[in-house]
Design a protein around this motif. Sequence first.
Motif, mmCIF file in Angstrom:
data_model
loop_
_atom_site.group_PDB
_atom_site.id
_atom_site.type_symbol
_atom_site.label_atom_id
_atom_site.label_comp_id
_atom_site.label_asym_id
_atom_site.label_seq_id
_atom_site.Cartn_x
_atom_site.Cartn_y
_atom_site.Cartn_z
ATOM 1 N N GLU A 35 0.852 -1.184 0.000
ATOM 2 C CA GLU A 35 0.000 0.000 0.000
ATOM 3 C C GLU A 35 0.889 1.234 0.000
ATOM 4 O OE1 GLU A 35 -3.833 1.581 2.433
ATOM 5 O OE2 GLU A 35 -1.995 1.362 3.600
ATOM 6 N N CYS A 36 0.661 2.102 -0.974
ATOM 7 C CA CYS A 36 1.375 3.376 -1.032
ATOM 8 C C CYS A 36 0.375 4.492 -0.751
ATOM 9 C CB CYS A 36 2.021 3.579 -2.401
ATOM 10 S SG CYS A 36 3.331 2.394 -2.783
ATOM 11 N N LYS A 37 0.592 5.175 0.358
ATOM 12 C CA LYS A 37 -0.244 6.329 0.695
ATOM 13 C C LYS A 37 0.395 7.564 0.081
ATOM 14 C CE LYS A 37 -1.812 4.291 5.031
ATOM 15 N NZ LYS A 37 -1.818 4.394 6.507
ATOM 16 N N VAL A 38 -0.395 8.304 -0.678
ATOM 17 C CA VAL A 38 0.128 9.500 -1.324
ATOM 18 C C VAL A 38 -0.789 10.679 -1.047
ATOM 19 C CG1 VAL A 38 1.272 8.184 -3.158
ATOM 20 C CG2 VAL A 38 -1.034 9.034 -3.532
ATOM 21 N N SER A 39 -0.194 11.847 -0.991
ATOM 22 C CA SER A 39 -0.941 13.107 -0.938
ATOM 23 C C SER A 39 -0.581 13.891 -2.180
ATOM 24 C CB SER A 39 -0.592 13.908 0.313
ATOM 25 O OG SER A 39 -0.993 13.219 1.475
ATOM 26 N N ILE A 40 -1.589 14.419 -2.841
ATOM 27 C CA ILE A 40 -1.354 15.160 -4.075
ATOM 28 C C ILE A 40 -2.029 16.525 -3.998
ATOM 29 C CG2 ILE A 40 -1.189 13.043 -5.453
ATOM 30 C CD1 ILE A 40 -4.043 13.724 -6.519
ATOM 31 N N ASN A 41 -1.575 17.441 -4.842
ATOM 32 C CA ASN A 41 -2.222 18.741 -5.007
ATOM 33 C C ASN A 41 -2.938 18.741 -6.349
ATOM 34 O OD1 ASN A 41 -3.043 21.350 -5.338
ATOM 35 N ND2 ASN A 41 -1.044 22.277 -4.944
ATOM 36 N N PRO A 42 -4.267 18.511 -6.358
ATOM 37 C CA PRO A 42 -4.985 18.431 -7.636
ATOM 38 C C PRO A 42 -5.094 19.764 -8.367
ATOM 39 C CG PRO A 42 -6.504 18.230 -5.781
ATOM 40 C CD PRO A 42 -5.129 18.262 -5.207
ATOM 41 N N GLN A 43 -4.644 20.848 -7.741
ATOM 42 C CA GLN A 43 -4.661 22.147 -8.424
ATOM 43 C C GLN A 43 -3.539 22.263 -9.443
ATOM 44 O OE1 GLN A 43 -4.560 25.238 -5.469
ATOM 45 N NE2 GLN A 43 -6.451 24.576 -4.488
ATOM 46 N N ILE A 44 -2.525 21.395 -9.332
ATOM 47 C CA ILE A 44 -1.415 21.421 -10.297
ATOM 48 C C ILE A 44 -1.909 20.835 -11.612
ATOM 49 C CG2 ILE A 44 0.892 20.533 -10.820
ATOM 50 C CD1 ILE A 44 1.418 20.502 -7.792
ATOM 51 N N ALA A 45 -1.883 21.639 -12.663
ATOM 52 C CA ALA A 45 -2.480 21.240 -13.940
ATOM 53 C C ALA A 45 -1.569 20.354 -14.772
ATOM 54 C CB ALA A 45 -2.866 22.484 -14.735
ATOM 55 N N SER A 46 -0.269 20.536 -14.691
ATOM 56 C CA SER A 46 0.647 19.712 -15.487
ATOM 57 C C SER A 46 1.840 19.312 -14.625
ATOM 58 C CB SER A 46 1.122 20.466 -16.739
ATOM 59 O OG SER A 46 1.840 21.626 -16.376
ATOM 60 N N GLY A 47 2.404 18.171 -14.947
ATOM 61 C CA GLY A 47 3.505 17.659 -14.158
ATOM 62 C C GLY A 47 3.001 16.906 -12.933
ATOM 63 N N SER A 48 3.929 16.498 -12.105
ATOM 64 C CA SER A 48 3.569 15.690 -10.938
ATOM 65 C C SER A 48 2.834 16.514 -9.893
ATOM 66 C CB SER A 48 4.828 15.083 -10.323
ATOM 67 O OG SER A 48 4.486 14.304 -9.188
ATOM 68 N N GLN A 49 1.781 15.934 -9.336
ATOM 69 C CA GLN A 49 1.020 16.565 -8.261
ATOM 70 C C GLN A 49 1.440 16.029 -6.890
ATOM 71 O OE1 GLN A 49 -2.812 15.222 -9.591
ATOM 72 N NE2 GLN A 49 -3.214 17.077 -10.780
ATOM 73 N N LEU A 50 2.427 15.142 -6.858
ATOM 74 C CA LEU A 50 2.800 14.435 -5.638
ATOM 75 C C LEU A 50 3.395 15.376 -4.593
ATOM 76 C CD1 LEU A 50 3.013 11.529 -4.417
ATOM 77 C CD2 LEU A 50 5.355 11.493 -5.279
ATOM 78 N N LEU A 51 2.861 15.291 -3.362
ATOM 79 C CA LEU A 51 3.369 16.051 -2.232
ATOM 80 C C LEU A 51 4.053 15.145 -1.202
ATOM 81 C CD1 LEU A 51 0.248 18.326 -1.587
ATOM 82 C CD2 LEU A 51 2.321 18.933 -2.857
ATOM 83 N N PHE A 52 3.541 13.921 -1.063
ATOM 84 C CA PHE A 52 4.025 13.003 -0.034
ATOM 85 C C PHE A 52 3.745 11.583 -0.483
ATOM 86 C CE2 PHE A 52 2.787 10.227 3.484
ATOM 87 C CZ PHE A 52 3.914 10.257 4.279
ATOM 88 N N GLN A 53 4.638 10.661 -0.113
ATOM 89 C CA GLN A 53 4.390 9.247 -0.393
ATOM 90 C C GLN A 53 5.006 8.400 0.710
ATOM 91 O OE1 GLN A 53 6.415 6.365 -1.581
ATOM 92 N NE2 GLN A 53 8.237 7.411 -0.809
ATOM 93 N N GLN A 54 4.342 7.297 1.007
ATOM 94 C CA GLN A 54 4.884 6.303 1.941
ATOM 95 C C GLN A 54 4.344 4.944 1.540
ATOM 96 O OE1 GLN A 54 4.655 7.067 6.207
ATOM 97 N NE2 GLN A 54 4.158 4.920 6.554
ATOM 98 N N CYS A 55 5.239 4.038 1.198
ATOM 99 C CA CYS A 55 4.849 2.689 0.793
ATOM 100 C C CYS A 55 5.148 1.707 1.915
ATOM 101 C CB CYS A 55 5.586 2.263 -0.476
ATOM 102 S SG CYS A 55 5.125 3.196 -1.950
ATOM 103 N N GLU A 56 4.264 0.740 2.069
ATOM 104 C CA GLU A 56 4.414 -0.245 3.127
ATOM 105 C C GLU A 56 3.945 -1.603 2.622
ATOM 106 O OE1 GLU A 56 2.942 -0.965 7.741
ATOM 107 O OE2 GLU A 56 2.358 0.837 6.670
ATOM 108 N N VAL A 57 4.728 -2.635 2.899
ATOM 109 C CA VAL A 57 4.319 -3.995 2.577
ATOM 110 C C VAL A 57 3.314 -4.431 3.636
ATOM 111 C CG1 VAL A 57 5.050 -6.366 2.224
ATOM 112 C CG2 VAL A 57 6.537 -4.495 1.510
ATOM 113 N N LEU A 58 2.063 -4.635 3.222
ATOM 114 C CA LEU A 58 1.010 -4.999 4.171
ATOM 115 C C LEU A 58 0.941 -6.500 4.401
ATOM 116 C CD1 LEU A 58 -1.975 -2.719 3.107
ATOM 117 C CD2 LEU A 58 -0.262 -2.310 4.884
ATOM 118 N N ASP A 59 1.193 -7.275 3.347
ATOM 119 C CA ASP A 59 1.020 -8.711 3.449
ATOM 120 C C ASP A 59 2.006 -9.396 2.534
ATOM 121 O OD1 ASP A 59 -0.069 -11.024 4.405
ATOM 122 O OD2 ASP A 59 -1.854 -10.968 3.131
#
Length: 194
Positions: A163-187
């Motif tokens: 599971e990768c939890k991400v926070s994005i800024n949907p106001q960004i019209a072009s390019g990456s909207q990524l603000l934060f990410q954290q991936c974790e092996v759940l199973d």
Amino acid sequence: MQPRLVDSISGGRRFNRNLSFNSHSGEELLWHTQVLDFQLAGLEESLSSLKVNTESTFTIETRNLGKKMHIYYDDFYFSVQWKHVNMGHGKAAGFDQGTKNTTYIHGSFRSSPANVELEASQQAELADARNRGMLSISIDVDVRTQWKDISGLKSDKFDARIECKVSINPQIASGSQLLFQQCEVLDFKCLAGC
């Protein structure tokens, strides 16, 4: 070869949970996954129509830091979710990842099923997140995998869920909207008698 979960630490703060295990060759393998970029399209249209019709485009990096072990992946299955609302669904082809290798998985995945109706409260919450420039979503990744070391010994096959939890800024019209990410092996389930 039994895997174990390990935490990657930076400044005392965990940012990713990865997989590690010792092979018959004595090498400890670290398998690392993270989201590099993300863009959500179709949010405005979904809000105005009250029907979800979005496309999620992202790049995930997976790293094999081992010097003696290959990692074999079957197809990857992705599901992008916001509070149990599907915002992207699909798969990417598997591959053989060699030693000390970094591979980038890139894809665009449409919401499935399309045109799921939003409730008024969901529309209000999504609109608020858009206006604040901060939308939190998750990417669920399911993949079957196996390792082989230089001696030719293979691990059993495992089903992994990340599971990768991400926070994005949907106001960004072009390019990456990524603000934060954290991936974790759940199973991580062995498919045979491990």
